[in-house]
Enzyme design. Structure first.
Site, PDB file in Angstrom:
ATOM      1  N   ASN A  87       0.806  -1.221   0.000  1.00  0.00           N
ATOM      2  CA  ASN A  87       0.000   0.000   0.000  1.00  0.00           C
ATOM      3  C   ASN A  87       0.840   1.273   0.000  1.00  0.00           C
ATOM      4  OD1 ASN A  87      -2.472   1.762   0.848  1.00  0.00           O
ATOM      5  ND2 ASN A  87      -0.938   2.114   2.439  1.00  0.00           N
ATOM      6  N   TYR A 158       4.014   8.733 -11.686  1.00  0.00           N
ATOM      7  CA  TYR A 158       3.056   8.078 -10.768  1.00  0.00           C
ATOM      8  C   TYR A 158       2.171   7.117 -11.566  1.00  0.00           C
ATOM      9  CZ  TYR A 158      -0.675   7.558  -7.295  1.00  0.00           C
ATOM     10  OH  TYR A 158      -1.602   7.037  -6.408  1.00  0.00           O
TER      11      TYR A 158
END
Ligand code: NAD
Length: 252
Positions: A87, A158
């Site tokens: 995560n 990203y």
């Protein structure tokens, strides 16, 4: 220090980046479901209390984190990590008018933290699960809508890292299902966390919501419910699945 009172037969999960936001919500939800959870944070800043600390910008950190996690598992009288939730992540801007070297540095940092460190941990988890007498294991990657939709002009890296995470999860699912190793990927749109909230004001929030048919960003607990489902409940035949959670802002 382990102050969790969990059933010795309950699974153990390592949740990276679980000091706040989505990771904390996942850790809390897994604990509510009786899972023995190992929390992790980057070790700097006001990130709350994590059992394990490792700055995933350091290429040596994932191996150390995995070793520390196994040591914590053994100290708790357990033998294995059953669930890995990748995560941890960051959303740093890299405008194209940065200097060449600064832009490349930003790419390296985002790829290291959002992709390579997850790959290193996943590799160690797969090997651990292969050694574990076929008991298998479950991998849950927290990717992003950006993997499919792309992101802002400042966030090519990203989006690329999150696409890589999706492809990595599918590859693991395809090649290790026979060992009982299952991999699921979650792709949230905007979620109400520090990642989105830092510097955002009411009009930014209204702009975000306008782009989302549901009319609001997701809550961390919603993403945690999906991650917990993947970690504990998802049918084995669902391995390799990518689950969207974006309020219908990107349907595919
Ligand atoms: P957040 O900033 O609230 O939390 C990020 C977590 O990652 C923190 O626990 C932090 O300690 C950890 N982390 C960051 N850099 C690290 C480093 N160098 N080493 C170790 N740990 C590090 O963010 P969040 O919104 O909870 O995001 C969690 C995940 O969800 C991320 O992978 C993010 O890309 C993804 N995601 C978030 C959103 C969103 O809108 N918030 C949308 C899609 C996907």
């Amino acid at each position: 220090m382990d102050d969790q009172e969990t059933n010795p037969a309950a699974p153990t999960a390592l949740v990276t980046g679980s000091t706040r936001g989505i990771g904390k919500a996942i850790a809390d939800m897994l604990r509510q479901r009786g899972v023995h959870v190992l929390t992790h944070g980057s070790g700097d800043g006001p990130t709350g209390r994590a059992q394990l600390s490792a700055d995933l910008d350091d290429p040596a950190a994932p191996a150390q984190l995995w070793a520390d996690a196994l040591a914590a598992v053994r100290a708790a009288g357990r033998t294995r990590i059953d669930i890995l939730i990748n995560n941890a992540g960051l959303f740093d801007a890299a405008p194209i008018d940065l200097s060449d070297i600064a832009w490349l540095d930003a790419w390296d940092r985002t790829l290291r933290i959002n992709l390579s460190s997850a790959a290193q941990l996943s590799r160690l988890a797969v090997r651990h699960w292969q050694e574990g007498g076929n008991a298998g294991g479950r991998l849950v990657n927290i990717a992003s809508r950006a993997a499919y939709r792309g992101d802002s002009p400042d966030h090519w890296h990203y989006a690329a890292a999150k696409s890589g995470l999706v492809a990595m999860g599918k590859t693991i699912a395809r090649h290790y299902a026979g060992d009982g190793i299952l991999a699921y990927t979650v792709c949230p749109g905007f979620v109400d966390t520090a990642m989105v909230g830092d510097g955002a004001n009411a009009s930014d929030a209204a702009d975000l919501a306008r782009d989302i048919p549901l009319g609001r960003v997701a809550r961390p607990e919603e993403i945690a419910r999906i991650a917990a489902f993947c970690a504990l409940d998802a049918p084995e035949s669902m391995t390799g699945a990518v689950i969207d959670a974006n309020g219908a802002s990107f349907v595919r």
